[in-house]
Enzyme design. Sequence first.
Site, PDB file in Angstrom:
ATOM      1  N   ASP A  32      15.917  -2.207   6.596  1.00 28.25           N
ATOM      2  CA  ASP A  32      15.760  -3.816   6.815  1.00 28.25           C
ATOM      3  C   ASP A  32      15.937  -4.257   7.980  1.00 28.25           C
ATOM      4  O   ASP A  32      16.780  -3.726   8.503  1.00 28.25           O
ATOM      5  CB  ASP A  32      16.068  -4.759   5.495  1.00 28.25           C
ATOM      6  CG  ASP A  32      14.917  -5.742   5.235  1.00 28.25           C
ATOM      7  OD1 ASP A  32      13.531  -6.004   5.993  1.00 28.25           O
ATOM      8  OD2 ASP A  32      14.360  -5.325   4.102  1.00 28.25           O
ATOM      9  N   TYR A 154      -4.429  -3.818   7.151  1.00 26.89           N
ATOM     10  CA  TYR A 154      -3.598  -3.270   5.895  1.00 26.89           C
ATOM     11  C   TYR A 154      -4.086  -2.972   4.787  1.00 26.89           C
ATOM     12  O   TYR A 154      -3.307  -0.999   4.891  1.00 26.89           O
ATOM     13  CB  TYR A 154      -2.928  -5.173   5.419  1.00 26.89           C
ATOM     14  CG  TYR A 154      -2.799  -4.467   3.411  1.00 26.89           C
ATOM     15  CD1 TYR A 154      -1.800  -4.747   3.952  1.00 26.89           C
ATOM     16  CD2 TYR A 154      -3.082  -5.016   2.814  1.00 26.89           C
ATOM     17  CE1 TYR A 154      -0.203  -4.489   3.011  1.00 26.89           C
ATOM     18  CE2 TYR A 154      -2.163  -4.155   2.295  1.00 26.89           C
ATOM     19  CZ  TYR A 154      -0.853  -4.166   1.615  1.00 26.89           C
ATOM     20  OH  TYR A 154      -0.164  -4.129   0.708  1.00 26.89           O
ATOM     21  N   LYS A 158      -2.362   1.310   3.837  1.00 26.20           N
ATOM     22  CA  LYS A 158      -1.994   1.719   2.854  1.00 26.20           C
ATOM     23  C   LYS A 158      -3.460   2.854   2.498  1.00 26.20           C
ATOM     24  O   LYS A 158      -2.693   3.868   1.708  1.00 26.20           O
ATOM     25  CB  LYS A 158      -2.631   1.329   2.175  1.00 26.20           C
ATOM     26  CG  LYS A 158      -0.903  -0.609   2.231  1.00 26.20           C
ATOM     27  CD  LYS A 158      -0.263   0.129   2.319  1.00 26.20           C
ATOM     28  CE  LYS A 158       0.970  -1.022   2.583  1.00 26.20           C
ATOM     29  NZ  LYS A 158       2.627  -0.449   2.167  1.00 26.20           N
TER      30      LYS A 158
END
EC number: 1.1.1.-
Length: 259
Positions: A32, A154, A158
């Site tokens: 992360d 976005y 995806k």
Amino acid sequence: MGIYVITGATSGIGAKTAEILRERGHEVVNIDLNGGDINANLATKEGRAGAIAELHERFPEGIDAMICNAGVSGGKVPISLIISLNYFGATEMARGVFDLLEKKGGSCVVTSSNSIAQGAARMDVAGMLNNHADEDRILELVKDVDPAIGHVYYASTKYALARWVRRMSPDWGSRGVRLNAIAPGNVRTAMTANMLPEQRAAMEAIPVPTHFGEEPLMDPVEIANAMAFIASPEASGINGVVLFVDGGTDALLNSEKVY
């Protein structure tokens, strides 16, 4: 027990998936931006390369699964970040550890999006991502795009990610590595908490067939359970699948699409 690598496992779905896997006795490595076992900016080539190199150094014998979960929503962030993290942050990390997965006959899972988000996807943007490998050139092309339409990019990243899974999975599967995608429904996470008003309105306009008590959103554990399963050896016959974990929303919106 296995070695599971998860990107974006500090919070939300990733954190819940890591918790489930650790409870089952697996070693989990969280990659992360901050607070991970490996800290790396996966929106950059340098960050990805550093994380991949560290994984090779730590696990030369291979890993059992790579779960590419890190991502950012389309709310008021640069378009370049949406593209670099959501798409290239998943595909290039997966490619970068393919040899480690191949050593153990492992699996890779990426996080796509549900039908509500995919409805906003632009096919030209998704096609650009799927058909052009030059990340720098793509970022140059979108540098002046207004972040106000970030939700469109976005959805496009995806959609492209799900298509990438479908395209790559036959080849990867022939080499012993399964590749699948999870398409979550509306989940209670920090990402959905920061939705733009128009995004939330679109989400709430579609009824979810399966009711989750009094909560309007799914709990991250619903997605995490599916993610942990599809990444595991118990799902050895599953390859090239985009699994909707959305309480039936995809079936509601696309009832005539049987596959």
